[in-house]
Design a protein around this motif. Structure first.
Motif, mmCIF file in Angstrom:
data_model
loop_
_atom_site.group_PDB
_atom_site.id
_atom_site.type_symbol
_atom_site.label_atom_id
_atom_site.label_comp_id
_atom_site.label_asym_id
_atom_site.label_seq_id
_atom_site.Cartn_x
_atom_site.Cartn_y
_atom_site.Cartn_z
ATOM 1 N N HIS A 131 0.965 -1.167 -0.251
ATOM 2 C CA HIS A 131 0.116 0.088 -0.001
ATOM 3 C C HIS A 131 0.833 1.321 0.140
ATOM 4 C CE1 HIS A 131 -3.577 2.175 0.648
ATOM 5 N NE2 HIS A 131 -2.829 2.843 1.405
ATOM 6 N N GLU A 132 2.135 1.086 0.917
ATOM 7 C CA GLU A 132 2.918 2.403 0.852
ATOM 8 C C GLU A 132 3.450 2.584 -0.534
ATOM 9 O OE1 GLU A 132 5.286 1.333 4.220
ATOM 10 O OE2 GLU A 132 3.953 1.866 5.674
ATOM 11 N N HIS A 133 3.888 1.396 -1.270
ATOM 12 C CA HIS A 133 4.585 1.531 -2.445
ATOM 13 C C HIS A 133 3.554 1.971 -3.678
ATOM 14 C CE1 HIS A 133 7.097 0.223 -5.697
ATOM 15 N NE2 HIS A 133 6.253 -0.518 -6.029
ATOM 16 N N ASP A 134 2.511 1.635 -3.711
ATOM 17 C CA ASP A 134 1.355 2.330 -4.439
ATOM 18 C C ASP A 134 1.141 3.719 -4.119
ATOM 19 O OD1 ASP A 134 -0.355 1.097 -6.709
ATOM 20 O OD2 ASP A 134 -1.918 2.030 -5.384
ATOM 21 N N ASP A 135 1.068 4.126 -2.926
ATOM 22 C CA ASP A 135 1.064 5.446 -2.647
ATOM 23 C C ASP A 135 2.102 6.278 -3.008
ATOM 24 O OD1 ASP A 135 -1.585 5.247 -1.628
ATOM 25 O OD2 ASP A 135 -1.012 5.348 0.485
ATOM 26 N N ASP A 136 3.419 5.906 -2.813
ATOM 27 C CA ASP A 136 4.441 6.492 -3.188
ATOM 28 C C ASP A 136 4.548 6.744 -4.557
ATOM 29 O OD1 ASP A 136 6.928 7.651 -2.679
ATOM 30 O OD2 ASP A 136 8.053 5.914 -3.388
ATOM 31 N N LEU A 137 4.370 5.653 -5.222
ATOM 32 C CA LEU A 137 4.431 5.396 -6.706
ATOM 33 C C LEU A 137 3.393 6.447 -7.568
ATOM 34 C CD1 LEU A 137 6.108 4.102 -9.209
ATOM 35 C CD2 LEU A 137 4.320 2.546 -9.265
ATOM 36 N N CYS A 138 2.420 6.726 -7.099
ATOM 37 C CA CYS A 138 1.088 7.336 -7.682
ATOM 38 C C CYS A 138 0.939 8.522 -6.879
ATOM 39 C CB CYS A 138 -0.148 6.480 -7.589
ATOM 40 S SG CYS A 138 0.310 4.882 -8.718
ATOM 41 N N ARG A 139 1.943 9.283 -6.013
ATOM 42 C CA ARG A 139 1.672 10.290 -5.319
ATOM 43 C C ARG A 139 1.119 11.492 -6.209
ATOM 44 N NH1 ARG A 139 7.420 9.858 -3.774
ATOM 45 N NH2 ARG A 139 8.403 11.077 -5.407
ATOM 46 N N LEU A 141 -0.945 11.467 -8.525
ATOM 47 C CA LEU A 141 -2.231 11.561 -9.103
ATOM 48 C C LEU A 141 -2.988 11.604 -7.791
ATOM 49 C CD1 LEU A 141 -1.727 8.135 -11.160
ATOM 50 C CD2 LEU A 141 -1.492 10.555 -12.095
ATOM 51 N N ASP A 142 -4.417 12.201 -8.269
ATOM 52 C CA ASP A 142 -5.526 12.236 -7.261
ATOM 53 C C ASP A 142 -6.230 10.752 -7.476
ATOM 54 O OD1 ASP A 142 -7.623 12.351 -9.104
ATOM 55 O OD2 ASP A 142 -7.326 14.441 -9.503
ATOM 56 N N GLU A 143 -7.274 10.754 -6.392
ATOM 57 C CA GLU A 143 -7.874 9.156 -6.326
ATOM 58 C C GLU A 143 -8.605 9.036 -7.471
ATOM 59 O OE1 GLU A 143 -8.219 5.815 -5.141
ATOM 60 O OE2 GLU A 143 -7.176 7.059 -4.011
ATOM 61 N N GLY A 144 -9.156 9.981 -8.192
ATOM 62 C CA GLY A 144 -9.821 9.674 -9.453
ATOM 63 C C GLY A 144 -8.995 9.277 -10.744
ATOM 64 N N GLU A 145 -7.754 9.999 -10.720
ATOM 65 C CA GLU A 145 -6.775 9.624 -11.683
ATOM 66 C C GLU A 145 -6.299 8.193 -11.447
ATOM 67 O OE1 GLU A 145 -4.930 13.787 -12.926
ATOM 68 O OE2 GLU A 145 -4.525 13.152 -11.107
ATOM 69 N N ARG A 146 -5.931 7.799 -10.274
ATOM 70 C CA ARG A 146 -5.565 6.459 -9.889
ATOM 71 C C ARG A 146 -6.601 5.396 -10.270
ATOM 72 N NH1 ARG A 146 -2.602 6.525 -4.183
ATOM 73 N NH2 ARG A 146 -1.256 8.346 -4.417
ATOM 74 N N GLU A 147 -7.642 5.740 -9.868
ATOM 75 C CA GLU A 147 -8.952 4.620 -10.417
ATOM 76 C C GLU A 147 -8.972 4.566 -12.049
ATOM 77 O OE1 GLU A 147 -11.317 2.883 -8.736
ATOM 78 O OE2 GLU A 147 -10.427 3.492 -7.101
ATOM 79 N N THR A 148 -8.783 5.652 -12.637
ATOM 80 C CA THR A 148 -8.704 5.639 -14.167
ATOM 81 C C THR A 148 -7.499 4.710 -14.668
ATOM 82 O OG1 THR A 148 -9.611 7.787 -14.408
ATOM 83 C CG2 THR A 148 -8.509 7.160 -16.268
#
Length: 173
Positions: A131-139, A141-148
């Motif tokens: 989870h920390e890795h995903d958050d760091d990698l996608c920091r 992007l906002d939540e909508g962009e992450r979902e997309t």
């Protein structure tokens, strides 16, 4: 600060090669996916190394937890790797008490793989790291962009025939 593709390309190419980037001809999506994928894989390997695990061990542990009781041969087929190569991975996890082999009730020649309580505890730690890795990698992007992004990547993976949840790197172990 990098805010868009052009900024990324200018920084990357100039730092690697000292050359300006022809912005009218940026790298394609496949190149960017490969670059981010290689970076993400290397960073994840560093993170799980702190748990004294490798990414293949992490994936195998997750698969055994998700589908307990599978034979080593069945797991090797799911991962797309030779059974002989899987034995070493299972041995490393069993040696740490994270998984165990039990005789298959239906066919005593086969061993069924099961996760132990220690393995479940390790999966919880791995989940936090992932989870920390995903958050760091996608920091960026906002939540909508992450979902997309997840939806688009899942669509590409399905189109390419990749099995959900199984890294294609197992074929090359």
């Amino acid at each position: 600060m990098i805010t868009d593709l052009n900024d990324y390309l200018e920084c990357t190419v100039q730092s690697l090669y000292g050359l300006p980037v022809p912005l009218e001809n940026p790298p394609g999506s496949a190149f960017l996916l490969a670059a981010v994928g290689a970076h993400a894989a290397a960073r994840f390997a560093e993170r799980v190394a702190a748990l004294h695990l490798t990414p293949p061990q992490v994936g195998l542990l997750g698969l055994i937890a998700a589908e307990p009781g599978q034979s080593q041969q069945a797991v090797a087929r799911i991962l797309g790797m030779p059974p002989s190569r899987l034995v070493g991975l299972v041995d490393s996890l069993a040696g740490r008490g994270l998984v165990e082999r039990r005789r298959n009730r239906a066919d005593r020649r086969l061993h069924a793989l099961h996760i132990t309580d220690e393995g479940r505890a390790m999966l919880a730690r791995i989940g936090k790291v992932a989870h920390e890795h995903d958050d760091d990698l996608c920091r960026s992007l906002d939540e909508g962009e992450r979902e997309t992004l997840r939806a688009l990547l899942a669509r590409i993976a399905a189109d390419q025939g990749l099995r959900p949840g199984v890294h294609p790197g197992y074929r090359h172990l």
